[in-house]
Design a protein around this motif. Structure first.
Motif, PDB file in Angstrom:
ATOM      1  N   ASN A  53       0.693  -1.221  -0.011  1.00 33.24           N
ATOM      2  CA  ASN A  53      -0.035   0.277  -0.220  1.00 33.24           C
ATOM      3  C   ASN A  53       0.931   1.351  -0.169  1.00 33.24           C
ATOM      4  O   ASN A  53       0.474   2.375  -0.688  1.00 33.24           O
ATOM      5  CB  ASN A  53      -1.007  -0.141   1.333  1.00 33.24           C
ATOM      6  N   LEU A  54       1.786   1.205   0.684  1.00 34.51           N
ATOM      7  CA  LEU A  54       2.876   2.411   0.821  1.00 34.51           C
ATOM      8  C   LEU A  54       3.411   2.749  -0.533  1.00 34.51           C
ATOM      9  O   LEU A  54       3.435   3.748  -0.981  1.00 34.51           O
ATOM     10  CB  LEU A  54       3.909   2.254   1.698  1.00 34.51           C
ATOM     11  N   ILE A  55       3.968   1.806  -1.175  1.00 30.41           N
ATOM     12  CA  ILE A  55       4.752   1.641  -2.368  1.00 30.41           C
ATOM     13  C   ILE A  55       3.587   2.162  -3.504  1.00 30.41           C
ATOM     14  O   ILE A  55       3.909   3.174  -4.493  1.00 30.41           O
ATOM     15  CB  ILE A  55       5.314   0.524  -2.885  1.00 30.41           C
ATOM     16  N   ALA A  56       2.475   1.551  -3.670  1.00 28.66           N
ATOM     17  CA  ALA A  56       1.637   1.883  -4.738  1.00 28.66           C
ATOM     18  C   ALA A  56       0.725   3.090  -4.500  1.00 28.66           C
ATOM     19  O   ALA A  56       0.741   3.972  -5.634  1.00 28.66           O
ATOM     20  CB  ALA A  56       0.478   0.695  -4.815  1.00 28.66           C
ATOM     21  N   SER A  57       0.547   3.509  -3.162  1.00 29.45           N
ATOM     22  CA  SER A  57       0.060   4.998  -2.782  1.00 29.45           C
ATOM     23  C   SER A  57       0.919   5.876  -3.349  1.00 29.45           C
ATOM     24  O   SER A  57       0.670   7.116  -4.083  1.00 29.45           O
ATOM     25  CB  SER A  57      -0.385   4.871  -1.387  1.00 29.45           C
ATOM     26  N   ALA A  58       2.373   5.660  -3.020  1.00 33.63           N
ATOM     27  CA  ALA A  58       3.325   6.750  -3.305  1.00 33.63           C
ATOM     28  C   ALA A  58       3.469   6.895  -4.653  1.00 33.63           C
ATOM     29  O   ALA A  58       3.536   8.157  -5.193  1.00 33.63           O
ATOM     30  CB  ALA A  58       4.392   6.431  -2.584  1.00 33.63           C
ATOM     31  N   ILE A  59       3.589   5.840  -5.654  1.00 25.74           N
ATOM     32  CA  ILE A  59       3.652   6.262  -6.938  1.00 25.74           C
ATOM     33  C   ILE A  59       2.472   6.660  -7.609  1.00 25.74           C
ATOM     34  O   ILE A  59       2.616   7.650  -8.619  1.00 25.74           O
ATOM     35  CB  ILE A  59       3.981   4.709  -7.738  1.00 25.74           C
ATOM     36  N   GLY A  60       1.189   6.338  -7.205  1.00 25.32           N
ATOM     37  CA  GLY A  60       0.098   6.852  -7.568  1.00 25.32           C
ATOM     38  C   GLY A  60      -0.292   8.286  -7.461  1.00 25.32           C
ATOM     39  O   GLY A  60      -0.896   8.954  -8.330  1.00 25.32           O
ATOM     40  N   MET A  61       0.132   8.796  -6.050  1.00 23.61           N
ATOM     41  CA  MET A  61      -0.081  10.229  -5.773  1.00 23.61           C
ATOM     42  C   MET A  61       0.976  11.186  -6.246  1.00 23.61           C
ATOM     43  O   MET A  61       0.259  12.328  -6.439  1.00 23.61           O
ATOM     44  CB  MET A  61      -0.440  10.184  -4.436  1.00 23.61           C
ATOM     45  N   LEU A  62       2.109  10.635  -6.713  1.00 24.64           N
ATOM     46  CA  LEU A  62       3.114  11.517  -7.109  1.00 24.64           C
ATOM     47  C   LEU A  62       2.804  12.090  -8.496  1.00 24.64           C
ATOM     48  O   LEU A  62       2.575  11.202  -9.618  1.00 24.64           O
ATOM     49  CB  LEU A  62       4.558  10.965  -7.208  1.00 24.64           C
ATOM     50  N   PRO A  63       2.904  13.230  -8.957  1.00 28.60           N
ATOM     51  CA  PRO A  63       2.686  14.034 -10.306  1.00 28.60           C
ATOM     52  C   PRO A  63       3.470  13.231 -11.168  1.00 28.60           C
ATOM     53  O   PRO A  63       4.943  13.269 -10.978  1.00 28.60           O
ATOM     54  CB  PRO A  63       2.765  15.505 -10.147  1.00 28.60           C
ATOM     55  N   THR A  64       3.019  13.044 -12.405  1.00 23.49           N
ATOM     56  CA  THR A  64       4.082  12.365 -13.445  1.00 23.49           C
ATOM     57  C   THR A  64       4.067  13.346 -14.719  1.00 23.49           C
ATOM     58  O   THR A  64       2.833  13.513 -15.253  1.00 23.49           O
ATOM     59  CB  THR A  64       3.839  11.043 -13.965  1.00 23.49           C
ATOM     60  N   PHE A  65       5.041  14.131 -15.223  1.00 24.68           N
ATOM     61  CA  PHE A  65       5.021  15.000 -15.988  1.00 24.68           C
ATOM     62  C   PHE A  65       5.862  14.475 -17.213  1.00 24.68           C
ATOM     63  O   PHE A  65       6.845  13.808 -17.114  1.00 24.68           O
ATOM     64  CB  PHE A  65       5.561  16.228 -15.945  1.00 24.68           C
ATOM     65  N   LEU A  66       4.856  15.082 -18.614  1.00 26.62           N
ATOM     66  CA  LEU A  66       5.894  14.996 -19.799  1.00 26.62           C
ATOM     67  C   LEU A  66       6.537  16.298 -19.992  1.00 26.62           C
ATOM     68  O   LEU A  66       5.950  17.086 -20.020  1.00 26.62           O
ATOM     69  CB  LEU A  66       4.887  14.483 -20.930  1.00 26.62           C
ATOM     70  N   MET A  67       7.912  16.164 -20.113  1.00 21.30           N
ATOM     71  CA  MET A  67       8.751  17.315 -20.247  1.00 21.30           C
ATOM     72  C   MET A  67       9.349  17.333 -21.719  1.00 21.30           C
ATOM     73  O   MET A  67       9.426  16.367 -22.513  1.00 21.30           O
ATOM     74  CB  MET A  67       9.894  17.134 -19.254  1.00 21.30           C
ATOM     75  N   ARG A  68       9.653  18.513 -22.243  1.00 20.09           N
ATOM     76  CA  ARG A  68      10.377  18.558 -23.367  1.00 20.09           C
ATOM     77  C   ARG A  68      11.698  19.678 -23.361  1.00 20.09           C
ATOM     78  O   ARG A  68      11.526  20.734 -22.617  1.00 20.09           O
ATOM     79  CB  ARG A  68       9.422  19.311 -24.350  1.00 20.09           C
ATOM     80  N   ARG A  69      12.795  19.298 -23.894  1.00 20.42           N
ATOM     81  CA  ARG A  69      14.089  20.174 -23.802  1.00 20.42           C
ATOM     82  C   ARG A  69      14.060  20.753 -25.150  1.00 20.42           C
ATOM     83  O   ARG A  69      13.729  20.383 -26.305  1.00 20.42           O
ATOM     84  CB  ARG A  69      15.273  19.174 -23.937  1.00 20.42           C
ATOM     85  N   THR A  70      14.274  21.928 -25.154  1.00 23.85           N
ATOM     86  CA  THR A  70      14.478  22.854 -26.517  1.00 23.85           C
ATOM     87  C   THR A  70      15.812  23.790 -26.069  1.00 23.85           C
ATOM     88  O   THR A  70      16.255  23.839 -24.998  1.00 23.85           O
ATOM     89  CB  THR A  70      13.239  23.825 -26.429  1.00 23.85           C
ATOM     90  N   ILE A  71      16.405  24.481 -27.182  1.00 21.42           N
ATOM     91  CA  ILE A  71      17.364  25.152 -27.001  1.00 21.42           C
ATOM     92  C   ILE A  71      16.741  26.738 -27.188  1.00 21.42           C
ATOM     93  O   ILE A  71      16.126  26.782 -28.349  1.00 21.42           O
ATOM     94  CB  ILE A  71      18.310  24.982 -28.247  1.00 21.42           C
TER      95      ILE A  71
END
Length: 416
Positions: A53-71
């Motif tokens: 429950n600790l591991i699954a809940s921590a993974i579930g609640m953390l924001p996951t972002f798609l990031m982009r690198r540009t110059i």
């Protein structure tokens, strides 16, 4: 009229992809303690349930972002959230039509812990980019690697029949530990002996309590007591047991009576030690610190921040990397992988925030006045505050040491 002369017919129909059927047919699922370690057996263990429950809940609640690198125009690398990409919304808001991001990530994480693998069908948009990920039934997918190292997946449909799915159609998330490089290890299988021992200890303690053999002791004497004396002694002891204020007190015995206590408590029978050992073993399998499993002899105190850092560094960090790279491998198009502009990032900083005092000290040092490495707007974004606008000398810039600070006389050092 019911015909009771024939054989009794009773069965439960299970589909071929049912996890219950998989457990029923699994070879060697019985531990050395004689307990069949099923999924429910593992989940009924409070330590395993707490760790998963600790591991699954921590993974579930953390924001996951798609990031982009540009110059940027100045030739420097700039990173920003790729909000215009459908995968951004998939990771942050809605991975499919019936699950939230928390529900999806926590569910897939649970499967990776229990089964070692979690599979999802990638539904593309009109440009071939991942628009949805729908979890596939447990036990219905099998990865296949051909002789020329082409990865495909064999999928058994719920209605029957098999089909081969291309690797671009399947999101595969697995446990970091693997025996063949394709499928992850099931934590329930690896910890089978420990879970079986724990279940057997609980069962034995329950049978002892149910059998009513938890008598506190006996009173013995060389003299012969009459029925009235025995009944009077029983009534006296029962009255003392009903009165909580006298619990645990000893009696003043007469007529040569001697007290002989029984050693029948769970602790004296070493059930307590056995349970503690199984808790420690499960904690090792799951990489969860003992205090987070509610070990009663462990102190929390002022080390709570270090405990959180330990949990993130030695337990969750490998799962962050596994999630990020699994998404990039399965959900990026070949062109996006070649461009190397997009990447996935877990915001683990949400788990590492200390108290307000510690945050204030950290950002005070980050802002300067000497050797600053963060701007005002970077600090504001950490608290979900809107950025302030300004030029290169305004709030977007990293504070520079003031001339007054540089020219201020330094106090002499006392070498004494």
């Amino acid at each position: 009229m019911v015909d009771r002369t024939g054989p009794v017919q009773s069965w439960e129909s299970l589909s071929l992809d049912s996890p219950l059927l998989t457990e029923f047919l699994r070879e060697g699922a019985t531990s050395a303690s004689g307990v069949h370690v099923s999924e429910l057996t593992a989940l009924r263990n409070s330590t395993y349930f707490r760790g998963e429950n600790l591991i699954a809940s921590a993974i579930g609640m953390l924001p996951t972002f798609l990031m982009r690198r540009t110059i940027g125009a100045d030739g420097k690398e700039v990173t920003a959230k790729a909000t215009d990409h459908p995968l951004y919304r998939l990771l942050k808001k809605r991975p499919n039509s019936y699950q939230t991001a928390f529900e999806f990530k926590s569910y897939m994480q649970q499967l990776a812990l229990r089964d070692g693998n979690a599979y999802g069908l990638i539904v593309p948009d009109y440009r071939g980019r991942a628009a949805q990920i729908v979890p596939l039934a447990r036990g219905s997918v099998k990865p296949l690697l051909s002789d020329d190292w082409i990865l495909t997946f064999e999928y058994r449909r719920p209605a029957g029949g098999k089909t081969i799915l291309d690797a671009r159609q399947v999101f595969h998330f697995r446990h970091p530990m693997t025996r063949d490089g394709l499928t992850g290890l099931s934590l329930r299988d690896i910890a089978r002996e420990t879970l079986g021992t724990a279940a057997q200890a609980e069962r034995a303690a329950g049978k002892m309590l149910k059998g009513g053999v938890m008598a506190g002791g006996a009173l013995e004497t060389e003299k012969e007591l009459g029925d009235e004396a025995i009944q009077s002694l029983r009534d006296s002891m029962r009255e003392r047991q009903m009165d909580g204020e006298h619990a645990g007190e000893w009696l003043v015995l007469e007529d040569g009576l001697k007290a002989k206590p029984f050693i029948t408590s769970a602790k004296d029978a070493q059930y307590d030690e056995l349970r503690k050992r199984t808790v420690e073993d499960i904690a090792r399998y799951m990489d969860v610190p003992r205090p987070l499993l509610m070990m009663d002899e462990t102190s929390w105190g002022t080390g709570i921040e270090q405990l959180g850092l330990f949990f993130v560094t030695y337990c969750l960090m490998k799962w962050f990397v596994a999630w990020e790279q699994a998404i990039e491998r399965s959900c990026f198009t070949p062109a996006e992988q070649d461009a190397d502009e997009l990447y996935v990032k877990f915001n683990e900083g949400a788990l590492l925030r200390g108290s307000l005092k510690e945050q204030a000290e950290f950002f005070k040092a980050a802002l300067g006045p000497n050797q600053a490495y963060r701007s005002v707007n970077e600090v504001r974004s950490a608290f979900d505050l809107n950025p302030k606008t300004g030029d290169e000398t305004g709030p977007d810039a990293i504070p520079q040491p003031s001339a007054a600070a540089e020219s201020a006389p330094k106090e002499p050092v006392n070498d004494r």
